[in-house]
Enzyme design. Structure first.
Site, PDB file in Angstrom:
ATOM      1  N   LYS A 230       0.809  -1.217   0.000  1.00  0.00           N
ATOM      2  CA  LYS A 230       0.000   0.000   0.000  1.00  0.00           C
ATOM      3  C   LYS A 230       0.843   1.269   0.000  1.00  0.00           C
ATOM      4  O   LYS A 230       2.046   1.254   0.252  1.00  0.00           O
ATOM      5  CB  LYS A 230      -0.953  -0.010   1.197  1.00  0.00           C
ATOM      6  N   ARG A 265      -3.662 -10.155   5.161  1.00  0.00           N
ATOM      7  CA  ARG A 265      -4.063 -10.208   3.750  1.00  0.00           C
ATOM      8  C   ARG A 265      -2.916  -9.646   2.910  1.00  0.00           C
ATOM      9  O   ARG A 265      -2.562  -8.473   3.046  1.00  0.00           O
ATOM     10  CB  ARG A 265      -5.341  -9.398   3.544  1.00  0.00           C
TER      11      ARG A 265
END
Length: 286
Positions: A230, A265
């Site tokens: 991210k 995740r």
């Protein structure tokens, strides 16, 4: 290890043991994914090959998504989302592996559950779409992940603001857990996700990681964390290319597990598994 007091997650056909952290491998079926640029969305063969590799690398769960939730992502209709994921799920459901689907649409959830193609729903809107809570309440065992997001994907990173991000995220997740329980969704079916990068600045994300126990305690369910590749990792490492953020992502995943995350995740399953193995072998508490 998960410190919510819940030792397993009821996720469809599976009771997933949370005594040790579990790795959720990401199967993006979107042409505009921020992390892989749609590498696996062009054909059923490529998608299944990728899913198979994730399992070989050590994934415990596969998370399938047909709508990109990257900041500024374009609108995708529920019908188009379904067309992307349905053929892949029809094959994966025969593999005897836990399958969650990353969707926020009640219509898509209904198709999944009616056709028995998912063990869990991973919802960035925490079942806020009309009818979603009632639909999941009608199911006996389907797992649910409730995530916090400020705004919508198309605008969520336009100057997000909080008075106290840790308190507000904790209160929101607690409220959504209560709504689900009141509707008849058992706590054993629920996990929570603070939504790193979903309507949060870098400093908001750092605060949520540093004060993990505070927002976690408010909701009291096992925690699923997604920080893989991210923007926050890019900002912390000055790395603009998502595929080159693997090391930073693994460090963040280990940090989350050390603070109590039960499920991680990730895109890079093998590297994350190795990081967790080394951490545990050197005395890290997981």
């Amino acid at each position: 290890m998960d410190n919510s007091g819940q030792n397993y997650w009821q996720c469809g056909r599976f009771q997933i043991d949370l005594a040790q952290p579990k790795i959720m491998g990401i199967v993006n079926l979107t042409p505009d994914s921020f992390s892989d640029g749609g590498s696996y969305s062009s054909s059923l063969t490529l998608a299944l090959k990728h899913a198979e590799q994730l399992l070989k690398d050590g994934a415990d769960i596969l998370d399938i998504g047909g709508e990109s939730s990257r900041p500024g992502s374009d609108f995708v209709s529920p019908q188009d989302e379904w067309k992307r994921i349905e053929p892949v799920l029809r094959e994966l459901v025969t593999w005897n592996v836990p399958l969650t689907v990353d969707t926020r649409r009640t219509w898509v959830m209904h198709q999944l559950l009616e056709q028995q193609l998912a063990d869990g729903i991973n919802d960035i809107q925490a079942l806020e779409d009309a009818g979603a809570v009632d639909l999941l309440a009608q199911q006996q065992n389907i797992g649910v992940c409730l995530m916090h997001m400020q705004g919508q994907p198309e605008n969520m990173q336009h100057n997000p603001e909080y008075q106290d991000v840790v308190t507000e995220v904790g209160q929101y997740l607690q409220q959504r857990v209560s709504v689900c329980e009141q509707a008849g969704i058992e706590r054993l079916r629920l996990t929570i996700d603070p939504g790193f990068g979903f309507g949060k600045s870098l400093q908001h994300n750092i605060a949520l990681m540093q004060h993990f126990a505070d927002w976690h305690a408010a909701a009291g369910c096992p925690v699923l964390i997604g920080v893989s590749r991210k923007t926050m990792i890019g900002l912390l490492t000055d790395e603009t290319e998502p595929r080159q953020r693997v090391v930073g992502s693994v460090v963040a995943a280990v940090a989350a597990v050390a603070r109590g995350a039960a499920i991680i995740r990730v895109h890079d399953v093998r590297e994350t598994r190795q990081g967790l193995q080394v951490w545990a072998a050197l005395g890290g508490s997981i």
